[in-house]
Design a protein around this motif. Structure first.
Motif, short mmCIF file in Angstrom:
data_model
loop_
_atom_site.label_atom_id
_atom_site.label_comp_id
_atom_site.label_asym_id
_atom_site.label_seq_id
_atom_site.Cartn_x
_atom_site.Cartn_y
_atom_site.Cartn_z
N MET A 1 -14.20 3.47 13.25
CA MET A 1 -13.81 2.24 12.55
C MET A 1 -12.31 2.02 12.57
O MET A 1 -11.81 0.96 12.91
CB MET A 1 -14.29 2.34 11.10
N THR B 1 -5.49 -10.76 14.81
CA THR B 1 -5.75 -9.64 13.89
C THR B 1 -5.81 -8.34 14.70
O THR B 1 -5.52 -8.33 15.89
CB THR B 1 -7.02 -9.88 13.05
N LYS C 1 -10.12 -9.48 2.83
CA LYS C 1 -10.42 -8.51 3.90
C LYS C 1 -11.39 -9.16 4.87
O LYS C 1 -12.02 -10.17 4.55
CB LYS C 1 -11.08 -7.26 3.30
N PRO D 1 -1.96 4.79 -0.69
CA PRO D 1 -3.35 4.76 -0.22
C PRO D 1 -3.46 4.41 1.25
O PRO D 1 -4.41 4.83 1.93
CB PRO D 1 -4.01 3.68 -1.08
N VAL D 2 -2.48 3.67 1.76
CA VAL D 2 -2.57 3.22 3.15
C VAL D 2 -2.56 4.39 4.13
O VAL D 2 -3.06 4.28 5.25
CB VAL D 2 -1.43 2.21 3.45
N ALA E 1 -6.26 2.20 11.22
CA ALA E 1 -6.65 0.82 10.91
C ALA E 1 -5.53 -0.16 11.25
O ALA E 1 -5.23 -1.07 10.49
CB ALA E 1 -7.06 0.69 9.44
N GLY F 1 0.81 -1.22 0.00
CA GLY F 1 0.00 0.00 0.00
C GLY F 1 0.84 1.27 0.00
O GLY F 1 0.31 2.37 0.05
N1 COA Z 1 -1.93 -2.56 -1.60
C1 COA Z 1 -2.49 -1.45 -2.12
N2 COA Z 1 -3.41 -0.71 -1.49
C2 COA Z 1 -3.77 -1.11 -0.24
C3 COA Z 1 -3.23 -2.24 0.36
C4 COA Z 1 -2.26 -2.98 -0.36
N3 COA Z 1 -1.67 -4.05 0.15
N4 COA Z 1 -3.79 -2.38 1.59
C5 COA Z 1 -4.66 -1.37 1.74
N5 COA Z 1 -4.65 -0.61 0.63
C6 COA Z 1 -5.46 0.57 0.36
C7 COA Z 1 -6.93 0.24 0.48
O1 COA Z 1 -7.44 -0.27 -0.73
C8 COA Z 1 -7.52 1.59 0.82
O2 COA Z 1 -7.58 2.34 -0.38
P1 COA Z 1 -8.83 3.32 -0.70
O3 COA Z 1 -8.59 4.54 0.14
O4 COA Z 1 -8.68 3.55 -2.16
O5 COA Z 1 -10.07 2.58 -0.33
C9 COA Z 1 -6.44 2.26 1.65
O6 COA Z 1 -5.22 1.56 1.34
C10 COA Z 1 -6.66 2.17 3.13
O7 COA Z 1 -6.62 0.81 3.52
P2 COA Z 1 -7.19 0.29 4.92
O8 COA Z 1 -6.90 1.32 5.96
O9 COA Z 1 -6.67 -1.08 5.17
O10 COA Z 1 -8.75 0.33 4.69
P3 COA Z 1 -9.71 -0.72 4.03
O11 COA Z 1 -11.01 -0.03 3.99
O12 COA Z 1 -9.17 -1.27 2.78
O13 COA Z 1 -9.80 -1.91 5.10
C11 COA Z 1 -9.86 -2.93 7.24
C12 COA Z 1 -10.09 -1.66 6.44
C13 COA Z 1 -10.19 -2.66 8.70
C14 COA Z 1 -10.74 -4.01 6.72
C15 COA Z 1 -8.37 -3.34 7.08
O14 COA Z 1 -7.53 -2.27 7.39
C16 COA Z 1 -7.97 -4.50 7.94
O15 COA Z 1 -8.33 -5.64 7.71
N6 COA Z 1 -7.16 -4.24 8.98
C17 COA Z 1 -6.81 -5.22 10.01
C18 COA Z 1 -5.66 -6.12 9.71
C19 COA Z 1 -4.37 -5.41 9.58
O16 COA Z 1 -4.06 -4.91 8.53
N7 COA Z 1 -3.55 -5.35 10.62
C20 COA Z 1 -2.25 -4.77 10.55
C21 COA Z 1 -1.49 -4.99 11.81
S1 COA Z 1 -2.05 -6.37 12.75
#
Ligand code: COA
Ligand code: AMP
Length: 635
Positions: free
Chosen positions: A534, A334, A310, A570-571, A503, A144
């Protein structure tokens, strides 16, 4: 069952070196250590000095040699592509040995760096282990992150090779990795000699003549290689994490201490048995992915799950329960944010009832503070212990946890329980004096840190000292504030620096500010982490425009949002910014980010006595209201 925690913690306290030497017996050493702990050059400490070892051997070959070659090492489950695949320990070892052969053929040898920029596919895990097999130092960069972030890491790590893939898959969109990789190599001063690129069917990419190799073709031609014995103190990997500035910190992990600590943790913290299925729903780009998708479960002989999906939307909020039941998973790990997402889509937990979760014993949560509501919801609906535990990229494994393998202690909501053996935690005030139980202060850990924690920062020894070891001599500053109650339970409340947690992902507000400040119309800026139901926190920007700029605020805000997405990725989840006339500051010119954060979160606050002009605060409140924040009392 009564808990053995006190006995175990006491044993560690009485003789830490004997404690870790005992734990080290569970590892295969090519040569035993001469000294358990080298403490002659504080704050630099080294574990298992003189020992020689190979991490990949301990994670794969060793189990095959012990007759467990047919046991599943890895289950790949990818709802975003509809693919599922399993690998036995033998098959996975053979794949890794061939990949290591392919990398070695490009000239990579022990000590060389290899950057891995890959989505959640089995080849990413193979890549990490193949580097470990050769004694090469991997540095995984989360998918990301944008090209600029990748370039920064390329310049710092100076990799001989980069391992990547044509694309990643996010729900609803393909993430083309190759243009990001090409862009990063263009931006970076250091140029890797070769890139190995995995072509995925969802989106293939062009290869650069002379530099790029097709992964499958190259590996098919490669000869398998064995494990290279390295010093226990040699680096296994460097993982970059956010600090207070835009320059990320390269957290170094060694081989020997890491093996010992992770093996110990699987048994004692996670309460696992070899052969059981363990699942960390994270990403290999984060420390949780390094430690608990890849290394710990394999070192311990468990089956690990690599999940490319996800918690919600792939296809629904029952995804986690489907995976747990399908693979008879015993423990899952998680971040609380994933549960908040599930709770939002399936508030009554109805989908849980559709699955057989008989084998599921424990849910572990970490990465951010676990809010009691999330804890209660998970406890009520899953009917298994829900264990919050606290750790950091720096430590690589838990600082505080409810050690399930030692017998569960009572849970106190909001607390990751007590310090794990290896950590002597204290809470200090601003002058470095211990505070009373229950009083808030800086949480610090007495040196030395246990095996597995970072011995230094890559290329930045002085920064290691300055950032972590200087403020409280003799202690590691965790960067977290909180308190320890009269029962020894730790409560981690907030960061003491500019790090925010979005997140479960660690981000630097300073890094985002650096991007905003580079917009031609921005004179000054600030970023805070505003509370989000969230994601825990989301970044929120304040922009002061240069005199004479008369463009529409909305256009400038939209441009900064795009800049952060393009430069950090995006992250960073930077979506909201607001234009203000001025920022609240102290008389010495320090921006009052803490006060702005309190206003955004509608908390009661007092204007600090040092504020230059209190009149700016109502302006900030108004600007925040316009973007949906500061809905509480007026300042
Ligand atoms: N490659 C490219 N983009 C990525 C990515 C990756 N590997 N991972 C996330 N992104 C992008 C997402 O698509 C999102 O883009 P958007 O703004 O266009 O929608 C953005 O980065 C933010 O991502 P995220 O904060 O992860 O939001 P999300 O809505 O996609 O998912 C959750 C939210 C809660 C479902 C997800 O963050 C999650 O499962 N988190 C828990 C697990 C985890 O990651 N833990 C880390 C430490 S334990
Ligand atoms: P990272 O290095 O990305 O793992 O982030 C580490 C930071 O996340 C810690 O310093 C804490 O601020 C936060 N964190 C991780 N786990 C917990 C937890 N269980 N409770 C509170 N905060 C946590």
């Amino acid at each position: 069952m009564t808990s053995r925690y006190d006995a175990e913690y006491g044993a560690w306290r009485r003789d830490p070196e004997a404690f870790w030497a005992r734990a080290a017996e569970d590892i295969h050493w090519d040569k035993r250590w001469d000294k358990v702990l080298e403490a002659g050059k504080p704050p630099f400490y080294r574990w298992f000095v003189g020992g020689r070892v190979n991490t990949c051997f301990n994670a794969l070959d060793r189990h095959v040699d012990a007759g467990h070659g047919d046991r599943l090492a890895l289950i790949y489950d990818s709802p975003v592509t509809g693919q599922k695949k399993t690998y036995t320990y033998r098959a996975f070892r053979d794949e890794v040995a061939k990949l290591a052969g392919a990398i070695a053929a490009e000239g990579v040898k022990a000590g060389d760096r290899v950057i891995i920029y890959m989505p959640m596919v089995p080849e990413a895990v193979m890549a990490m282990l193949a580097c470990a097999r050769l004694g090469a130092v991997h540095s995984v960069v989360f998918g990301g992150f944008a090209a600029n972030e990748l370039a920064t890491r390329i310049d710092d790590a100076k990799p001989v090779m980069v391992l990547s893939a044509s694309c990643g898959i996010e729900p609803g969109r393909l993430v083309a990795y190759k243009p990001l990789l090409d862009g990063a190599i263009d931006l970076a001063k250091h140029k890797p000699k070769a890139c190995l690129v995995l072509q995925r069917d969802q989106q293939r990419c062009e290869l650069v003549e002379g530099r790029d190799r097709d992964w499958r073709e190259t590996v098919a031609k490669a000869a398998p290689v064995g494990c290279v014995s390295v010093a226990a103190t040699d680096p296994l990997y460097v993982l970059y994490t956010s600090g207070t500035t835009g320059a990320p910190k390269g957290i170094v992990r060694d081989n020997g201490g890491h093996l010992v600590a992770l093996h110990w943790s699987m048994k004692n913290i996670y309460g696992m048995q070899p052969g059981e299925v363990y699942w960390a729903a994270s990403d290999v780009g984060w420390v949780v992915g390094h430690s608990y998708i890849v290394y710990a479960p394999l070192i311990y002989g468990c089956t690990t799950i690599l999940y490319e999906g996800k918690p919600v939307g792939t296809p629904d909020a029952g995804a986690f329960w489907r995976v747990i039941s399908e693979y008879k998973c015993a423990a899952m790990f998680t971040a609380p944010t994933a549960f908040r997402a599930i709770k939002r889509d399936d508030p009554k937990g109805t989908l849980i009832g559709k699955y057989d979760l008989r084998h599921f014993r424990t849910l572990f949560l970490a990465g951010e503070r676990c809010d009691p509501d999330t804890l209660y919801w998970a406890q009520e609906h899953l009917k298994v212990p829900v264990i919050d535990h606290w750790w950091q990229t720096e430590t690589g494994w838990s600082i505080a946890a409810n050690c399930m393998g030692l017998g569960m202690l009572p849970v106190k909501p909001g607390s990751p329980t007590r310090a794990v053996p290896g950590y002597d935690l204290q809470v200090l005030d601003g002058a470095g004096r211990p505070v009373k139980p229950g009083d808030i202060g800086a949480i610090v850990a007495k040196l030395p840190l246990p095996p597995g924690s970072f011995p230094t920062l890559w290329n930045a020894e002085q920064r290691y000292v300055d950032s972590y070891m200087k403020e409280y001599p003799g202690y590691y500053k965790t960067g977290d504030a909180g308190f320890i109650d009269q029962d020894g339970y730790v409560f981690v409340m907030a960061r003491t620096d500019d790090v925010i947690n979005v997140a479960g992902h660690r981000l630097s507000t300073g890094a985002i500010e650096e991007v905003l400040a580079s917009h031609p119309d921005v004179a000054e800026c600030a970023v805070i982490g505003a509370a989000d139901s969230m994601k825990g926190q989301v970044p929120l920007g304040f922009l002061v425009l240069k005199a004479g700029v008369h463009r529409a605020d909305a256009d400038i805000v939209a441009e900064t949002v795009k800049m952060v997405r393009d430069r950090i990725g995006p992250v960073a989840f930077f979506k909201v910014a607001t234009v203000v006339k001025r920022l609240p500051k102290t008389r010495s010119g320090k921006i009052l980010r803490g006060t702005m954060q309190k206003i955004a979160d509608s908390e009661t606050y007092k204007a600090p006595a040092t504020i230059d002009d209190p009149g700016v605060l109502p302006e900030i409140t108004e600007a925040l209201r316009a973007v949906g924040y500061a809905r509480g009392k007026m300042a």
